[in-house]
Write an enzyme that holds these catalytic residues in place. Structure first.
Site, PDB file in Angstrom:
ATOM      1  CB  ALA A  81      -0.870  -0.014   1.250  1.00 25.80           C
ATOM      2  N   GLY A 121       0.676  -4.996   0.744  1.00 26.92           N
ATOM      3  CA  GLY A 121      -0.528  -5.026  -0.091  1.00 26.92           C
ATOM      4  C   GLY A 121      -0.277  -5.619  -1.471  1.00 26.92           C
ATOM      5  CD  GLU A 142      -2.303  -7.598   2.629  1.00 27.79           C
ATOM      6  OE1 GLU A 142      -1.932  -6.426   2.381  1.00 27.79           O
ATOM      7  OE2 GLU A 142      -2.981  -7.888   3.628  1.00 27.79           O
ATOM      8  CD  GLU A 196       1.907  -5.770   5.586  1.00 27.24           C
ATOM      9  OE1 GLU A 196       2.715  -6.689   5.841  1.00 27.24           O
ATOM     10  OE2 GLU A 196       1.172  -5.772   4.588  1.00 27.24           O
TER      11      GLU A 196
HETATM   12  N1  CO8 Z   1       4.659   3.210  -0.542  1.00 29.37           N
HETATM   13  C1  CO8 Z   1       5.092   4.386  -1.042  1.00 29.37           C
HETATM   14  N2  CO8 Z   1       6.286   4.539  -1.652  1.00 29.37           N
HETATM   15  C2  CO8 Z   1       7.080   3.462  -1.753  1.00 29.37           C
HETATM   16  C3  CO8 Z   1       6.701   2.188  -1.266  1.00 29.37           C
HETATM   17  C4  CO8 Z   1       5.404   2.084  -0.634  1.00 29.37           C
HETATM   18  N3  CO8 Z   1       4.954   0.925  -0.163  1.00 29.37           N
HETATM   19  N4  CO8 Z   1       7.703   1.321  -1.499  1.00 29.37           N
HETATM   20  C5  CO8 Z   1       8.676   2.010  -2.135  1.00 29.37           C
HETATM   21  N5  CO8 Z   1       8.301   3.296  -2.298  1.00 29.37           N
HETATM   22  C6  CO8 Z   1       9.068   4.379  -2.920  1.00 29.37           C
HETATM   23  C7  CO8 Z   1      10.235   4.825  -2.068  1.00 29.37           C
HETATM   24  O1  CO8 Z   1       9.816   5.721  -1.072  1.00 29.37           O
HETATM   25  C8  CO8 Z   1      11.139   5.451  -3.106  1.00 29.37           C
HETATM   26  O2  CO8 Z   1      10.634   6.741  -3.402  1.00 29.37           O
HETATM   27  P1  CO8 Z   1      11.661   7.987  -3.608  1.00 29.37           P
HETATM   28  O3  CO8 Z   1      12.494   7.576  -4.806  1.00 29.37           O
HETATM   29  O4  CO8 Z   1      10.741   9.136  -3.867  1.00 29.37           O
HETATM   30  O5  CO8 Z   1      12.469   8.075  -2.366  1.00 29.37           O
HETATM   31  C9  CO8 Z   1      10.912   4.576  -4.350  1.00 29.37           C
HETATM   32  O6  CO8 Z   1       9.681   3.905  -4.125  1.00 29.37           O
HETATM   33  C10 CO8 Z   1      11.994   3.543  -4.535  1.00 29.37           C
HETATM   34  O7  CO8 Z   1      12.106   2.801  -3.332  1.00 29.37           O
HETATM   35  P2  CO8 Z   1      13.515   2.567  -2.576  1.00 29.37           P
HETATM   36  O8  CO8 Z   1      14.452   3.703  -2.860  1.00 29.37           O
HETATM   37  O9  CO8 Z   1      13.199   2.273  -1.149  1.00 29.37           O
HETATM   38  O10 CO8 Z   1      14.038   1.277  -3.341  1.00 29.37           O
HETATM   39  P3  CO8 Z   1      15.012   0.159  -2.748  1.00 29.37           P
HETATM   40  O11 CO8 Z   1      15.409  -0.692  -3.912  1.00 29.37           O
HETATM   41  O12 CO8 Z   1      16.106   0.771  -1.953  1.00 29.37           O
HETATM   42  O13 CO8 Z   1      14.118  -0.717  -1.752  1.00 29.37           O
HETATM   43  C11 CO8 Z   1      12.103  -1.894  -1.088  1.00 29.37           C
HETATM   44  C12 CO8 Z   1      13.027  -1.464  -2.258  1.00 29.37           C
HETATM   45  C13 CO8 Z   1      12.853  -2.916  -0.225  1.00 29.37           C
HETATM   46  C14 CO8 Z   1      10.888  -2.543  -1.718  1.00 29.37           C
HETATM   47  C15 CO8 Z   1      11.721  -0.664  -0.255  1.00 29.37           C
HETATM   48  O14 CO8 Z   1      11.248   0.354  -1.117  1.00 29.37           O
HETATM   49  C16 CO8 Z   1      10.661  -0.920   0.783  1.00 29.37           C
HETATM   50  O15 CO8 Z   1      10.956  -1.502   1.821  1.00 29.37           O
HETATM   51  N6  CO8 Z   1       9.392  -0.468   0.509  1.00 29.37           N
HETATM   52  C17 CO8 Z   1       8.307  -0.555   1.449  1.00 29.37           C
HETATM   53  C18 CO8 Z   1       7.766  -1.958   1.507  1.00 29.37           C
HETATM   54  C19 CO8 Z   1       6.675  -2.052   2.520  1.00 29.37           C
HETATM   55  O16 CO8 Z   1       6.862  -1.813   3.700  1.00 29.37           O
HETATM   56  N7  CO8 Z   1       5.469  -2.448   2.071  1.00 29.37           N
HETATM   57  C20 CO8 Z   1       4.324  -2.610   2.949  1.00 29.37           C
HETATM   58  C21 CO8 Z   1       3.529  -1.355   2.988  1.00 29.37           C
HETATM   59  S1  CO8 Z   1       2.224  -1.472   4.174  1.00 29.37           S
HETATM   60  C22 CO8 Z   1       0.999  -2.352   3.409  1.00 29.37           C
HETATM   61  O17 CO8 Z   1       1.125  -2.719   2.272  1.00 29.37           O
HETATM   62  C23 CO8 Z   1      -0.214  -2.657   4.228  1.00 29.37           C
HETATM   63  C24 CO8 Z   1      -1.397  -3.050   3.347  1.00 29.37           C
HETATM   64  C25 CO8 Z   1      -2.661  -2.954   4.116  1.00 29.37           C
HETATM   65  C26 CO8 Z   1      -2.962  -1.521   4.440  1.00 29.37           C
HETATM   66  C27 CO8 Z   1      -4.177  -1.354   5.276  1.00 29.37           C
HETATM   67  C28 CO8 Z   1      -4.492   0.107   5.494  1.00 29.37           C
HETATM   68  C29 CO8 Z   1      -4.401   0.607   6.862  1.00 29.37           C
END
Ligand code: CO8
Length: 259
Positions: free
Chosen positions: A66, A111, A114, A134
């Site tokens: 998400a 997400g 999921e 998460e």
């Molecule tokens: N949301 C928003 N932006 C994101 C997300 C995300 N989930 N994942 C990556 N991005 C963005 C980064 O912020 C970055 O943006 P910017 O270039 O502007 O800084 C860009 O994408 C590239 O990401 P990274 O620089 O971090 O790339 P890396 O190769 O270094 O890392 C990863 C890749 C490991 C995938 C890393 O980006 C990461 O850990 N992302 C988050 C993953 C995560 O935690 N996902 C779970 C989110 S929570 C969720 O999904 C819950 C669902 C249910 C919600 C219910 C509602 C309450």
């Protein structure tokens, strides 16, 4: 008008590509709404649709979860509503009467994992990585992850992934039964389309009823055996059933009409 999804129709297959590559295809509200529109409004009206493929733009991510930027200010009531809305959408995908196949080209996290699990089948590129991170954010999955992951890989392994936030690669996902197959990077959409083509040669009502009956297994309160028996009866009343049996006896491929 779709802005976050690109929809390409290819030989009767709708290929939905999440186009937010800079944010690793994170599922923001607008993207979720566009999915909702496709599965609720547009998809069911497409009479010659064979199935749907969901994938992510670029080589890095299917969907990295998400969109974290959207939910930092959620309170309890808003958070629960946010999760329910996502669950509703993923239920729609799971109940869609045509096969929906995830072509997972990279990160499928939170997400994103999921979403892949809500699809009927999952094809992983050898670059795919899966996880439910998460707890790193002080959250738990909200779009059905705690339920569907257990169904696919069992309680012990699901708890391990959910509690440690560890990612697994495509081969491990295959070993655990989370994905149906692993293909070389770049071939995942073609493989997903090939699976849909194979299913499209079968009787469409029978295919829809298989999806319905399997879903009933997981529906609290539903009697899956009763759903199966009723579905069996429905299929016995179709022209396709008569054609399927006739074709078998005449030793020729069946020509199903979806009636
Ligand atoms: N949301 C928003 N932006 C994101 C997300 C995300 N989930 N994942 C990556 N991005 C963005 C980064 O912020 C970055 O943006 P910017 O270039 O502007 O800084 C860009 O994408 C590239 O990401 P990274 O620089 O971090 O790339 P890396 O190769 O270094 O890392 C990863 C890749 C490991 C995938 C890393 O980006 C990461 O850990 N992302 C988050 C993953 C995560 O935690 N996902 C779970 C989110 S929570 C969720 O999904 C819950 C669902 C249910 C919600 C219910 C509602 C309450």
């Amino acid at each position: 008008m779709y802005e976050n999804l690109r929809i390409d129709y290819q030989e009767g297959i709708a290929i939905l590509t999440i186009c937010r590559e800079k944010a690793l295809n994170a599922l923001n509200t607008a993207t979720m709404n566009e999915f909702y529109r496709f599965f609720c409004e547009e998809g069911p009206t497409l009479s010659n649709l064979k199935g749907v493929v969901i994938t992510g733009a670029g080589e890095k991510a299917f969907a990295a979860g998400a969109d974290i930027t959207e939910f930092s200010h959620l309170d309890a009531a808003q958070g629960a509503a946010f999760a329910r809305r996502g669950q509703e959408l993923f239920d729609l995908i799971e109940r869609f009467s045509k096969p929906v196949v995830a072509a997972v080209n990279g990160f499928a996290l939170g997400g994103g994992c999921e979403l892949a699990m809500a699809c009927h089948l999952r094809v992983a590129s050898e670059r795919a990585r899966f996880g439910q991170p998460e707890v790193n954010l002080g959250l738990l999955p909200g779009y059905g992850g705690t339920q569907r992951l257990v169904r696919y890989i069992g309680r012990g392994k699901a708890l391990e992934l959910l509690l440690t936030a560890e990612m697994i690669d495509a081969q491990e996902a295959l070993r655990l039964g989370l994905v149906n197959c692993v293909v070389p990077a770049g071939e995942e959409v073609a493989k997903a389309c090939a699976l849909i083509e194979k299913i499209a040669a079968k009787a469409p009502i029978a295919v829809a009823k298989v999806i319905e009956a399997v879903n009933a297994y997981f529906k609290p309160g539903a009697n899956g055996f009763a759903v199966e028996a009723a579905a069996f009866g429905t299929c016995c009343n179709t022209e396709d059933f008569r054609e399927g049996v006739r074709a078998f006896l005449e030793k020729r491929p069946a020509q199903f009409q979806g009636r």
